[in-house]
Write a protein that holds these residues in place. Sequence first.
Motif, short mmCIF file in Angstrom:
data_model
loop_
_atom_site.label_atom_id
_atom_site.label_comp_id
_atom_site.label_asym_id
_atom_site.label_seq_id
_atom_site.Cartn_x
_atom_site.Cartn_y
_atom_site.Cartn_z
N LEU A 113 15.34 14.47 26.22
CA LEU A 113 15.13 15.53 27.22
C LEU A 113 14.50 16.75 26.58
O LEU A 113 13.63 17.40 27.18
N VAL A 114 14.93 17.09 25.36
CA VAL A 114 14.33 18.21 24.63
C VAL A 114 12.83 17.97 24.45
O VAL A 114 12.00 18.86 24.71
N ALA A 115 12.46 16.78 24.01
CA ALA A 115 11.05 16.45 23.81
C ALA A 115 10.28 16.58 25.11
O ALA A 115 9.18 17.17 25.14
N LEU A 116 10.84 16.05 26.18
CA LEU A 116 10.17 16.10 27.48
C LEU A 116 9.97 17.53 27.95
O LEU A 116 8.86 17.92 28.34
N GLN A 117 11.02 18.35 27.88
CA GLN A 117 10.91 19.70 28.42
C GLN A 117 10.01 20.58 27.57
O GLN A 117 9.27 21.42 28.11
N LEU A 118 10.03 20.40 26.26
CA LEU A 118 9.13 21.16 25.41
C LEU A 118 7.67 20.79 25.70
O LEU A 118 6.79 21.66 25.74
N GLU A 119 7.40 19.51 25.92
CA GLU A 119 6.03 19.09 26.23
C GLU A 119 5.57 19.62 27.58
O GLU A 119 4.42 20.05 27.73
N ILE A 262 6.22 11.20 21.39
CA ILE A 262 5.12 10.37 21.89
C ILE A 262 5.55 9.63 23.16
O ILE A 262 4.81 9.55 24.14
N GLN A 263 6.77 9.08 23.15
CA GLN A 263 7.29 8.34 24.30
C GLN A 263 7.44 9.24 25.53
O GLN A 263 7.37 8.76 26.67
N ALA A 264 7.64 10.53 25.31
CA ALA A 264 7.86 11.46 26.42
C ALA A 264 6.56 11.96 27.06
O ALA A 264 6.60 12.53 28.15
N VAL A 265 5.42 11.72 26.41
CA VAL A 265 4.15 12.26 26.90
C VAL A 265 3.81 11.82 28.32
O VAL A 265 3.48 12.65 29.18
N PRO A 266 3.85 10.51 28.64
CA PRO A 266 3.51 10.12 30.02
C PRO A 266 4.40 10.79 31.08
O PRO A 266 3.89 11.21 32.13
N MET A 267 5.68 10.90 30.80
CA MET A 267 6.59 11.54 31.76
C MET A 267 6.28 13.03 31.88
O MET A 267 6.35 13.60 32.98
N ALA A 268 5.93 13.68 30.78
CA ALA A 268 5.58 15.10 30.81
C ALA A 268 4.33 15.33 31.65
O ALA A 268 4.25 16.29 32.44
N VAL A 269 3.35 14.45 31.51
CA VAL A 269 2.11 14.57 32.29
C VAL A 269 2.42 14.38 33.77
O VAL A 269 1.91 15.13 34.63
N GLY A 317 14.14 24.10 26.71
CA GLY A 317 13.99 22.98 25.79
C GLY A 317 14.58 23.25 24.42
O GLY A 317 15.10 22.34 23.77
N LEU A 318 14.55 24.50 23.99
CA LEU A 318 15.07 24.86 22.67
C LEU A 318 16.56 25.16 22.67
O LEU A 318 17.23 24.99 21.64
N PHE A 319 17.09 25.60 23.80
CA PHE A 319 18.49 26.04 23.80
C PHE A 319 19.37 25.38 24.87
O PHE A 319 20.56 25.21 24.65
N LEU A 325 14.20 20.24 34.97
CA LEU A 325 13.02 20.94 34.46
C LEU A 325 12.80 22.25 35.23
O LEU A 325 13.52 22.53 36.18
N SER A 326 11.85 23.05 34.79
CA SER A 326 11.63 24.36 35.41
C SER A 326 10.29 24.38 36.13
O SER A 326 9.24 24.39 35.49
N GLY A 327 10.34 24.37 37.45
CA GLY A 327 9.13 24.35 38.25
C GLY A 327 8.76 25.71 38.80
O GLY A 327 9.56 26.65 38.78
N PRO A 328 7.55 25.84 39.34
CA PRO A 328 7.05 27.13 39.80
C PRO A 328 7.43 27.49 41.23
O PRO A 328 7.12 28.59 41.68
N LEU A 329 8.12 26.58 41.97
CA LEU A 329 8.31 26.86 43.39
C LEU A 329 9.54 26.16 43.96
O LEU A 329 9.78 24.98 43.69
N TRP A 330 10.32 26.91 44.78
CA TRP A 330 11.31 26.33 45.67
C TRP A 330 10.69 26.46 47.05
O TRP A 330 10.76 27.48 47.71
#
Length: 463
Positions: A113-119, A262-269, A317-319, A325-330
């Motif tokens: 999850l850290v890898a995904l959120q940082l990406e 690397i494994q988290a890249v597709p999900m991050a995109v 992602g760091l703490f 995840l953190s999105g731009p809109l509700w």
Amino acid sequence: MLYKREYGKEQPYIPLGIFKVRLPIIHYKWEWSEFFQAILMCATCLGAIPVLTEVLGVSNDIAWSMVIINGILYVLHSLLGDPVVPGWITPSIPLTIAFLSNYIIGVERTQALVALQLEVGIIFLIFGITGMASKVITNVPRSLKAGILLGAGIASIFGEFKEGGRFGIYPIAVTAGILLAYFLLFSHRFRALRKKNKFIDKLGSFGMLPAVALAIIIGPLVGELPIPNIEIGTFIKLPDIAGIIKTLSPFSIGFPSLSVFIQAVPMAVMAYIIAFGDFVTSESLVNESNNSRQDELIDFNANRSNLVSAVRNLIQGLFSPYTQLSGPLWAAVTASISQRYKDGKKAMDSLVGGMGTFRWTTMLAVATIPIVTLVQPVLPVALSLTLLVQGYICTRLAMDICETETDKGIAGVMGTVIVAKSAAWGLAVGIIMYVLLSGRKTVKAEEKVESSISEIDKKSLLK
């Protein structure tokens, strides 16, 4: 001292590069309707708790602390000049959970999850710094914008009604709540009634609040929800920051390996592709608000929104890595506030004031123990209501965006593929269909229509 806005200008702010710093009371009025709406709508924010405990295996106390930290980060948007109510990357949640299920619960899953959120944060950062975000929002064809919105809207509704969805678990509470929410927010008949009756007008000023309140009442009466057990001893919950860092931060449990990144890249995109739909929705809602009133100019900047979203994701992602995840809109609440803004200056002085008041209030509400214990039983129903309202808004905006028959066809196919397969599949199908079906004449015709609309918007703002 409250700074006053000049007619047709932006709400006052402190310039800080691309950011526009605004503080409540000082730079905009406190909107009491949004304050009361936020007190109960914080139930949706708290809906992250059961997901966090189940997926990450953290305690309820740690999960609650994570929600409080997330609430503090929400305020960055209104503080730095983004005129919307931020939220999660909601449609990506089931995809994120599926991705994380490939890892053993505990340190391994948390690191994934850290890898995904940082990406995700890095992607937001790149698009914001380079200015690509605004260019993409401006240059993406209408058919693709509509397809993204349609896919997000259908996915939100389908998720609630499919087998195992929340509607099947809380049918009466969800039905009563969503019918009232739709009636209050979108009914032309209700708008006519508001002009004739002061009580009804006041009821309509609270957005989704009456719908959540109705669910709190009806749920226990029909046996679908437990009766709230309000705690009034300790008033404020202080987040266990040390516990979160010790349990979840990569500075304590170690950073993910290169292979996990690397494994988290597709999900991050995919998560960013989904979030891109939120930028499209934000732009559409702000444009509607700008066109409805001439006394205030509202500035939505996709680059700025990307940068603030990047900061939130990188910090978490760091703490305190967050499965939502953190999105731009509700979308549901942003639309609710925008709808009240359209009622005129007497209803709401400034759109940024409404958005800011809501998020400052939820920041406090998710840490206020009596409020949390009041809304705790209704958390799943509140989440269901906000997703169903979001679905209505996204599908409506998608249809409004379409200008040609080709737009409608591409949007329909693209939206369906997003729901059936994934956001990445839907985008690929949409691009291929656009290239095949939209010839140069169609593109020029669309550009001409967009140019005409832009000129009309400019003239209306100068009146």
